[in-house]
Design a protein around this motif. Structure first.
Motif, mmCIF file in Angstrom:
data_model
loop_
_atom_site.group_PDB
_atom_site.id
_atom_site.type_symbol
_atom_site.label_atom_id
_atom_site.label_comp_id
_atom_site.label_asym_id
_atom_site.label_seq_id
_atom_site.Cartn_x
_atom_site.Cartn_y
_atom_site.Cartn_z
ATOM 1 N N GLU A 1 1.500 1.655 5.316
ATOM 2 C CA GLU A 1 1.563 0.999 6.624
ATOM 3 C C GLU A 1 2.799 0.117 6.768
ATOM 4 O O GLU A 1 3.291 -0.094 7.878
ATOM 5 N N TYR B 1 -2.721 -5.914 -7.916
ATOM 6 C CA TYR B 1 -3.963 -5.196 -7.637
ATOM 7 C C TYR B 1 -4.699 -4.788 -8.919
ATOM 8 O O TYR B 1 -5.870 -4.401 -8.861
ATOM 9 N N ILE C 1 -11.224 1.511 -5.104
ATOM 10 C CA ILE C 1 -11.021 0.680 -3.908
ATOM 11 C C ILE C 1 -9.644 0.030 -3.901
ATOM 12 O O ILE C 1 -8.914 0.084 -2.900
ATOM 13 N N LEU C 2 -9.255 -0.576 -5.025
ATOM 14 C CA LEU C 2 -7.990 -1.329 -5.072
ATOM 15 C C LEU C 2 -6.773 -0.409 -5.010
ATOM 16 O O LEU C 2 -5.764 -0.752 -4.386
ATOM 17 N N SER C 3 -6.851 0.752 -5.668
ATOM 18 C CA SER C 3 -5.714 1.668 -5.611
ATOM 19 C C SER C 3 -5.522 2.209 -4.192
ATOM 20 O O SER C 3 -4.385 2.378 -3.728
ATOM 21 N N ARG C 4 -6.615 2.470 -3.486
ATOM 22 C CA ARG C 4 -6.516 2.933 -2.097
ATOM 23 C C ARG C 4 -5.960 1.843 -1.183
ATOM 24 O O ARG C 4 -5.180 2.125 -0.267
ATOM 25 N N ARG C 5 -6.377 0.589 -1.439
ATOM 26 C CA ARG C 5 -5.853 -0.516 -0.636
ATOM 27 C C ARG C 5 -4.357 -0.700 -0.864
ATOM 28 O O ARG C 5 -3.608 -0.966 0.079
ATOM 29 N N LEU C 6 -3.936 -0.562 -2.107
ATOM 30 C CA LEU C 6 -2.510 -0.678 -2.423
ATOM 31 C C LEU C 6 -1.724 0.426 -1.716
ATOM 32 O O LEU C 6 -0.668 0.173 -1.116
ATOM 33 N N LYS C 7 -2.253 1.636 -1.790
ATOM 34 C CA LYS C 7 -1.593 2.783 -1.156
ATOM 35 C C LYS C 7 -1.495 2.585 0.363
ATOM 36 O O LYS C 7 -0.424 2.788 0.968
ATOM 37 N N LYS C 8 -2.592 2.134 0.973
ATOM 38 C CA LYS C 8 -2.619 1.922 2.425
ATOM 39 C C LYS C 8 -1.655 0.815 2.833
ATOM 40 O O LYS C 8 -0.945 0.928 3.847
ATOM 41 N N ARG C 9 -1.582 -0.247 2.036
ATOM 42 C CA ARG C 9 -0.713 -1.379 2.367
ATOM 43 C C ARG C 9 0.744 -0.972 2.380
ATOM 44 O O ARG C 9 1.505 -1.392 3.268
#
Length: 306
Positions: free
Chosen positions: A219, A234, A208-216
């Motif tokens: 974007e 993260y 979850i956290l690695s995907r959130r970091l990547k998305k942030r």
């Protein structure tokens, strides 16, 4: 004024009454030989803490040899060493055959007090402590510990403790301490399941956290120059999971219970693998993120140029 005078008199009476008790307690503490029996798995040992003034000019090496000679009359003594502290000297003896019998979570330990404390004077004060795993239910001489003079002080880590205070002669009269231990399998299984669940928690957190970091970062590509700072931020929760997992291992009693229940090698495998697996999960998901993010940003910028 009368009230103040009465309060002062009462205060001095309390001090006078408590002083002898404090002095007696300190004298007992200073004149007591402490012996710890550690039944904690592969590293079973006896630890003697002898106040320096009780050595009576006996060299520390000679004292170690005297105790070791008595122990070797009954047990196989491995590593033997001593360490001098400010008030006392600690003598540690590794006992290879302390557990007489171990099978299917059942353990038997027999300790003849003659070999354990017979080298001291019969009227000497002694404090005998028995340290064991929290997940092992121990029984002494088929009786309640309290009837034998043992108390159970509160402990906060993976060990439970039973403490006896008295004279050496009182222990010698009991002759042999028979200690039977039974692994509490229900609690052992429950704690083991919780311990391994940390792997699932770590896996979910890293995904979850690695995907959130990547998305942030994708974007907002301008955050790329702060990638390392964000990456470390993260990783805080996965690192906390590892820390909590280690604390749980120690506090739950699994650290010593694994050593007592499983054969050497298997116990280390069960202790180390879950923590090692959680440590490996961190770089698996976070170290490769930077290259993935860089590629996606380049692809996005290339597509926009087209």
């Amino acid at each position: 004024m009368k009230k103040k005078g009465l309060l002062l008199i009462l205060f001095f009476l309390v001090v006078i009454m408590s002083y002898p008790k404090t002095t007696i307690a300190k004298d007992f503490e200073n004149d007591t030989v402490k012996v710890d029996i550690c039944i904690i798995g592969g590293d079973n040992r006896f630890v003697y803490k002898i106040p320096k003034h009780l050595h009576n000019n006996t060299p520390f090496v000679e004292m170690k040899n005297n105790i070791e000679s008595s122990l070797e009359s009954h047990w196989k003594v491995g590593d033997a060493r001593f360490e001098a502290h400010q008030a006392d000297v600690a003598y540690t003896f590794s006992i290879k055959d302390l557990i007489n019998e171990k099978q299917n979570g059942q353990m038997k330990v027999a300790i003849p007090y003659t070999f354990l404390v017979g080298m001291f004077g019969e009227n000497d004060d002694i404090q005998l402590g028995i340290l064991a795993s929290k997940l092992i239910d121990w029984e002494a001489n088929s009786k309640d510990w309290a009837t034998l003079g043992f108390v159970e002080p509160p402990t906060y880590f993976s060990k439970q403790e039973y403490v006896y205070e008295g004279e050496v002669n009182e222990l010698l009269q009991q002759r042999v301490g028979h200690f039977n231990g039974t692994v509490m399998k229900g609690q052992l299984v429950l704690h083991s399941v919780i311990y391994f669940i940390f792997i699932i928690a770590q896996l979910i957190a890293c995904i979850i956290l690695s995907r959130r970091l990547k998305k942030r970062i994708i974007e907002n590509p301008e955050n790329m120059h702060q990638f390392r700072k964000l990456n470390y931020m993260y990783q805080i929760i996965p690192l906390m999971i590892i820390g909590v997992q280690i604390v749980f291992l120690v506090m739950s009693g699994l650290l010593t219970a694994f050593s007592l229940y499983f054969s050497p090698g298997m116990d280390l495998l069960l202790i180390i693998v879950p923590i090692l697996f959680n440590i490996i999960l961190l770089p698996t998901y976070f170290v490769t993120i930077e290259s993935e993010v860089s590629k996606e940003i380049e692809n996005n910028s290339f597509s926009s140029d087209m």
